[in-house]
Enzyme design. Structure first.
Site, PDB file in Angstrom:
ATOM      1  N   ALA A  94       0.799  -1.226   0.000  1.00 55.82           N
ATOM      2  CA  ALA A  94       0.000   0.000   0.000  1.00 55.82           C
ATOM      3  C   ALA A  94       0.836   1.283   0.000  1.00 55.82           C
ATOM      4  O   ALA A  94       0.655   2.147  -0.882  1.00 55.82           O
ATOM      5  CB  ALA A  94      -0.964  -0.028   1.184  1.00 55.82           C
ATOM      6  N   ASP A 112      -4.079  -2.276   4.033  1.00 53.94           N
ATOM      7  CA  ASP A 112      -4.257  -1.488   2.813  1.00 53.94           C
ATOM      8  C   ASP A 112      -5.232  -0.341   3.007  1.00 53.94           C
ATOM      9  O   ASP A 112      -5.198   0.641   2.276  1.00 53.94           O
ATOM     10  CB  ASP A 112      -4.715  -2.394   1.670  1.00 53.94           C
ATOM     11  CG  ASP A 112      -3.535  -3.195   1.164  1.00 53.94           C
ATOM     12  OD1 ASP A 112      -3.125  -4.144   1.867  1.00 53.94           O
ATOM     13  OD2 ASP A 112      -2.973  -2.838   0.116  1.00 53.94           O
TER      14      ASP A 112
HETATM   15  O1  MRU Z   1      -1.395  -7.095  -3.204  1.00 55.90           O
HETATM   16  P1  MRU Z   1      -0.247  -6.523  -2.449  1.00 55.90           P
HETATM   17  O2  MRU Z   1       0.974  -7.384  -2.492  1.00 55.90           O
HETATM   18  O3  MRU Z   1       0.028  -5.094  -2.816  1.00 55.90           O
HETATM   19  O4  MRU Z   1      -0.782  -6.535  -0.943  1.00 55.90           O
HETATM   20  C1  MRU Z   1       0.021  -6.020   0.061  1.00 55.90           C
HETATM   21  C2  MRU Z   1      -0.575  -6.173   1.405  1.00 55.90           C
HETATM   22  O5  MRU Z   1      -1.678  -6.641   1.575  1.00 55.90           O
HETATM   23  C3  MRU Z   1       0.205  -5.627   2.535  1.00 55.90           C
HETATM   24  O6  MRU Z   1      -0.042  -6.359   3.706  1.00 55.90           O
HETATM   25  C4  MRU Z   1      -0.242  -4.190   2.765  1.00 55.90           C
HETATM   26  O7  MRU Z   1      -0.187  -3.461   1.585  1.00 55.90           O
HETATM   27  C5  MRU Z   1       0.545  -3.536   3.803  1.00 55.90           C
HETATM   28  S1  MRU Z   1       2.031  -2.896   3.089  1.00 55.90           S
HETATM   29  C6  MRU Z   1       3.023  -2.192   4.204  1.00 55.90           C
END
Ligand code: MRU
Length: 343
Positions: free
Chosen positions: A50, A238
């Site tokens: 995110a 997110d």
């Molecule tokens: O689909 P992604 O790999 O972008 O998902 C990422 C996540 O779900 C993380 O846990 C979230 O973005 C936290 S990032 C510090």
């Protein structure tokens, strides 16, 4: 301790990303100089997490707008607007993306003077977003340090580390901070089907930093928690709604339920850019659904019949009552203290 550099400017003002779809086999970098290239990189998870997609999108707008191409101010602002709209559609769940794009859009519109001033303002704002995220990660690490005592074992899901942010991560920030303080700490990383961010990315970056990590399949999490030696679960987010409900990688909700069943504290680490007070509750958070083939295939091999019906949400919502506390850049907060993050 070494952390990967998932993003940087090139000397010419384009954006260089570590292509996370190639990890852990290869460390490959890509140079992105257009909105279309950045949109493809975000949509395909070459750059992901995110906070990092917010930073990348803001830098992408700056890269696409480099000074010297002869545009006037009106055309430059129109390019910023369409670029922000295009990038904002790539991934709907992480609010950091929209937050960062609105910041560069406002910076462009507020820029005084002619065309080169718009490009400079957008680049400066993108850099500020990145710098702020690096500082927020550090503060999350400090706020979460008491949760990771010497000898701790932390269970995490997906990748919320340096590869997902502009700094040392969110969920992994307390782990790195404890490790740097000389504490012995180990991590259990859920594999994180279907795209394996836990086994491909979390295990890779923890290995590079010298933090012991054990990968388990997602379905093993409850059994691992049942052994009774997990200090806490620490995950990223997110988007966090006003009532404290948390959207994070699919499988987080199941992990939270298992943690509650076994009396293990469940913490969510996130910077203030992940909180969305315009969303009253988790039900208001848009959940991205991704291509069926991500679930139908594994490592290029079909793992479900071609005609099998597939449901592939990328995220789930963990209700606030399952969250012990939130590890934020403003400290360790209970649900009723989240209002202090409202600006
Ligand atoms: O689909 P992604 O790999 O972008 O998902 C990422 C996540 O779900 C993380 O846990 C979230 O973005 C936290 S990032 C510090």
């Amino acid at each position: 301790m070494t952390w990967p550099t998932p993003i940087e400017w090139t000397p010419g003002g384009a954006v260089r990303i570590l292509d996370q779809t190639c990890l852990p086999q290869r460390e490959e970098y890509r140079e992105l100089a257009t909105i279309a290239a950045m949109a493809e990189a975000i949509g395909s998870l070459r750059v992901r997490g995110a906070p990092l997609i917010g930073i990348a999108a803001a830098m992408g707008v700056a890269a696409a707008l480099r000074a010297g191409d002869g545009r006037g101010r009106g055309a430059a602002l129109a390019a910023v607007d369409t670029g922000c709209d295009t990038l904002g559609r790539t991934r709907p769940t992480a609010v950091n993306l929209r937050w960062a794009l609105e910041r560069v859009r406002s910076a462009a519109h507020a820029a005084a003077g002619e065309w080169p001033g718009v490009a400079a303002a957008v680049r400066a704002e993108a850099q500020a977003i990145w710098d702020e995220d690096r500082r927020m990660c550090r503060r999350i690490g400090e706020a979460g340090l008491p949760l990771v005592p010497d000898g701790a074992t932390v269970h995490t899901h997906c990748n919320a580390g340096a590869l997902a942010t502009g700094g040392i991560g969110t969920a992994l920030a307390p782990v790195y901070t404890a490790h740097a303080a000389g504490r012995r700490v180990g991590v259990i990383a859920d594999e994180t089907r279907p795209l394996l961010q836990g086994s491909r990315l979390t295990a890779w970056e923890l290995g590079a930093a010298g933090v012991p990590c054990t990968v388990i399949a997602d379905g093993m999490a409850a059994s691992r928690l049942a052994r009774g030696d997990i200090t806490c679960v620490l995950v990223g987010a997110d988007r966090i709604a006003a009532n404290g409900d948390v959207a994070n990688k699919i499988g987080t909700y199941a992990l939270a339920l298992a943690a509650r069943a076994h009396g293990v504290p469940f913490y969510v680490a996130a910077p203030r850019s992940t909180f969305d007070f315009a969303c009253a509750a988790g039900a208001d958070i848009p959940i991205e659904e991704r291509r069926p083939d991500e679930l139908r295939c594994l490592a290029g091999q079909r793992t479900a019949p071609e005609g099998a019906a597939i449901w592939n949400p990328a995220f789930d919502v963990t209700p606030a009552h399952l969250v012990t506390a939130y590890v934020t850049d403003a400290g360790l907060l209970r649900r009723d203290e989240l209002v202090t993050l409202m600006t």
